[in-house]
Design a protein around this motif. Structure first.
Motif, PDB file in Angstrom:
ATOM      1  N   SER A  96       0.855  -1.189   0.000  1.00  0.00           N
ATOM      2  CA  SER A  96       0.000   0.000   0.000  1.00  0.00           C
ATOM      3  C   SER A  96       0.889   1.237   0.000  1.00  0.00           C
ATOM      4  CB  SER A  96      -0.943   0.015   1.212  1.00  0.00           C
ATOM      5  OG  SER A  96      -0.218   0.021   2.434  1.00  0.00           O
ATOM      6  N   GLY A  97       0.406   2.303  -0.615  1.00  0.00           N
ATOM      7  CA  GLY A  97       1.193   3.515  -0.729  1.00  0.00           C
ATOM      8  C   GLY A  97       1.619   4.045   0.629  1.00  0.00           C
ATOM      9  N   CYS A  98       2.936   4.275   0.804  1.00  0.00           N
ATOM     10  CA  CYS A  98       3.493   4.783   2.070  1.00  0.00           C
ATOM     11  C   CYS A  98       3.097   3.911   3.255  1.00  0.00           C
ATOM     12  CB  CYS A  98       3.056   6.226   2.311  1.00  0.00           C
ATOM     13  SG  CYS A  98       3.688   7.386   1.090  1.00  0.00           S
TER      14      CYS A  98
ATOM     15  N   GLN B  26      -7.473   9.188  -2.182  1.00  0.00           N
ATOM     16  CA  GLN B  26      -7.380   8.827  -3.590  1.00  0.00           C
ATOM     17  C   GLN B  26      -6.436   7.648  -3.836  1.00  0.00           C
ATOM     18  OE1 GLN B  26      -9.289  10.296  -6.078  1.00  0.00           O
ATOM     19  NE2 GLN B  26     -10.303  11.226  -4.304  1.00  0.00           N
ATOM     20  N   MET B  27      -5.424   7.497  -2.997  1.00  0.00           N
ATOM     21  CA  MET B  27      -4.467   6.404  -3.170  1.00  0.00           C
ATOM     22  C   MET B  27      -5.067   5.058  -2.797  1.00  0.00           C
ATOM     23  SD  MET B  27      -1.009   8.131  -1.582  1.00  0.00           S
ATOM     24  CE  MET B  27      -0.110   6.580  -1.703  1.00  0.00           C
ATOM     25  N   ALA B  28      -6.110   5.088  -1.978  1.00  0.00           N
ATOM     26  CA  ALA B  28      -6.627   3.850  -1.394  1.00  0.00           C
ATOM     27  C   ALA B  28      -7.278   2.937  -2.417  1.00  0.00           C
ATOM     28  CB  ALA B  28      -7.615   4.169  -0.278  1.00  0.00           C
TER      29      ALA B  28
ATOM     30  N   LEU C 139     -15.292  -0.426  -2.062  1.00  0.00           N
ATOM     31  CA  LEU C 139     -14.371  -0.312  -3.187  1.00  0.00           C
ATOM     32  C   LEU C 139     -14.745  -1.259  -4.327  1.00  0.00           C
ATOM     33  CD1 LEU C 139     -11.716   0.663  -4.474  1.00  0.00           C
ATOM     34  CD2 LEU C 139     -10.559  -1.150  -3.210  1.00  0.00           C
ATOM     35  N   TYR C 140     -14.983  -2.495  -4.010  1.00  0.00           N
ATOM     36  CA  TYR C 140     -15.320  -3.508  -5.012  1.00  0.00           C
ATOM     37  C   TYR C 140     -15.980  -4.657  -4.265  1.00  0.00           C
ATOM     38  CZ  TYR C 140     -14.957  -5.113  -9.829  1.00  0.00           C
ATOM     39  OH  TYR C 140     -15.258  -5.477 -11.119  1.00  0.00           O
ATOM     40  N   ALA C 141     -16.111  -5.805  -4.903  1.00  0.00           N
ATOM     41  CA  ALA C 141     -16.719  -6.959  -4.238  1.00  0.00           C
ATOM     42  C   ALA C 141     -16.214  -8.246  -4.877  1.00  0.00           C
ATOM     43  CB  ALA C 141     -18.243  -6.898  -4.334  1.00  0.00           C
ATOM     44  N   LEU C 142     -16.025  -9.246  -4.045  1.00  0.00           N
ATOM     45  CA  LEU C 142     -15.704 -10.602  -4.507  1.00  0.00           C
ATOM     46  C   LEU C 142     -16.754 -11.546  -3.955  1.00  0.00           C
ATOM     47  CD1 LEU C 142     -11.835 -10.995  -3.973  1.00  0.00           C
ATOM     48  CD2 LEU C 142     -13.022 -10.737  -6.133  1.00  0.00           C
ATOM     49  N   MET C 143     -17.368 -12.341  -4.807  1.00  0.00           N
ATOM     50  CA  MET C 143     -18.233 -13.424  -4.348  1.00  0.00           C
ATOM     51  C   MET C 143     -17.341 -14.628  -4.062  1.00  0.00           C
ATOM     52  SD  MET C 143     -20.039 -14.454  -7.988  1.00  0.00           S
ATOM     53  CE  MET C 143     -20.107 -12.805  -8.710  1.00  0.00           C
ATOM     54  N   PHE C 144     -17.677 -15.397  -3.026  1.00  0.00           N
ATOM     55  CA  PHE C 144     -16.806 -16.529  -2.734  1.00  0.00           C
ATOM     56  C   PHE C 144     -17.542 -17.634  -1.981  1.00  0.00           C
ATOM     57  CE2 PHE C 144     -16.406 -13.967   1.073  1.00  0.00           C
ATOM     58  CZ  PHE C 144     -16.176 -14.861   2.113  1.00  0.00           C
TER      59      PHE C 144
END
Length: 272
Positions: A119-121, A193-195, A246-251
């Motif tokens: 991850s940034g910094c 914004q970096m996240a 942010l997004y999603a993953l089905m699992f």
């Protein structure tokens, strides 16, 4: 404020820690002086752990008072390039799942690996929402279809496709979450914004680690698209103020096992 502790008895004064520090704030050691953070530069330490990781004798520990337990890193043996090649190429998007739930312990073990994603910094901005109940996953799929109904006859890029998806849903087919028992949703601070990139890196760690636990995943693009703009979904997630999905993953556990690796486009590389 982070601290760097150095054990004088095991420090060899090799100088690697000061060389490897990305912030350049560790003083070089000599025969009379141990390495340490330059006075006044403590707040510049990002606690990345590079100094700790590359210290062969384990003389350096970052933030020792936090209860951090030093773990041995991979020693370079056991995982051959050929084995890693096969493992990563065998990763598949899973869209048919068993009904068996994945235990919370297994999910936490996978997410613990994700803690170490780049991850940034070294901001480590990603936190997680796990939708563990299948009925809630179904409700999210249902709300995603509701969102899609608002796109019919609009200029949204998905507009040409939603009638078919809605028809499939109405016919009893879960075209959104594919009957997955669980959803994994990372969330980040809206103003960071970096996240976004950091979150995708963390999700990729989850996607690649999951098969080692017998778990299959698939990127839930429709859920992700709806989550960004559909208020009923945000209300269901009930995230802390200022944080966004942010997004999603089905699992879940795959219903079928892959036996072969299909071909992909030929590798294209430009060299300079």
């Amino acid at each position: 404020m982070m601290t760097v502790s150095v054990e004088s008895d095991s420090c060899t004064r090799c100088g690697i820690c000061s060389t490897i520090c990305p912030m350049g704030i560790i003083t070089p050691a000599d025969k009379d002086t141990l390495p340490g953070i330059i006075p006044g530069m403590e707040s510049s330490c990002i606690a990345c752990g590079q100094c700790e990781a590359f210290c062969k004798t384990g003389a350096i520990v970052v933030d020792k008072g936090s209860g951090h337990v030093v773990q041995k890193a991979w020693d370079g043996s056991g995982i051959t390039p050929a084995l890693l090649d096969t493992y990563m190429k065998s990763r598949r998007s899973i869209r048919q799942f068993k009904n068996d739930p994945v235990s919370r312990e297994t999910i936490l073990a996978i997410l613990d690996i994700c803690r170490y994603a780049a991850s940034g910094c070294n901001g480590q901005p990603v936190e997680w929402l796990v939708i563990h109940k299948p009925e809630e996953v179904h409700r999210i799929a249902e709300l995603t279809i509701e969102w899609m109904r608002t796109l019919v006859n609009t200029d949204h890029p998905l507009s040409p496709f939603v009638p078919g998806l809605i028809s499939g849903w109405e016919a009893g087919i879960d075209v959104i979450c594919r009957g997955a028992p669980h959803l994994l949703i990372p969330h980040i601070e809206e103003k960071n914004q970096m996240a976004y990139t950091d979150g995708i890196i963390a999700l990729t760690h989850a996607d690649l680690a999951a098969p080692a636990f017998g778990v299959g995943m698939c990127w839930a693009g429709f859920v992700a698209a709806a989550s960004g703009s559909y208020a009923p979904l945000m209300e269901l997630y009930n995230l802390p103020s200022g944080r966004i999905p942010l997004y999603a993953l089905m699992f879940g556990y795959p219903k079928y096992k892959p036996y072969h690796i299909p071909e992909r486009k030929k590798l294209q590389v430009i060299w300079h």
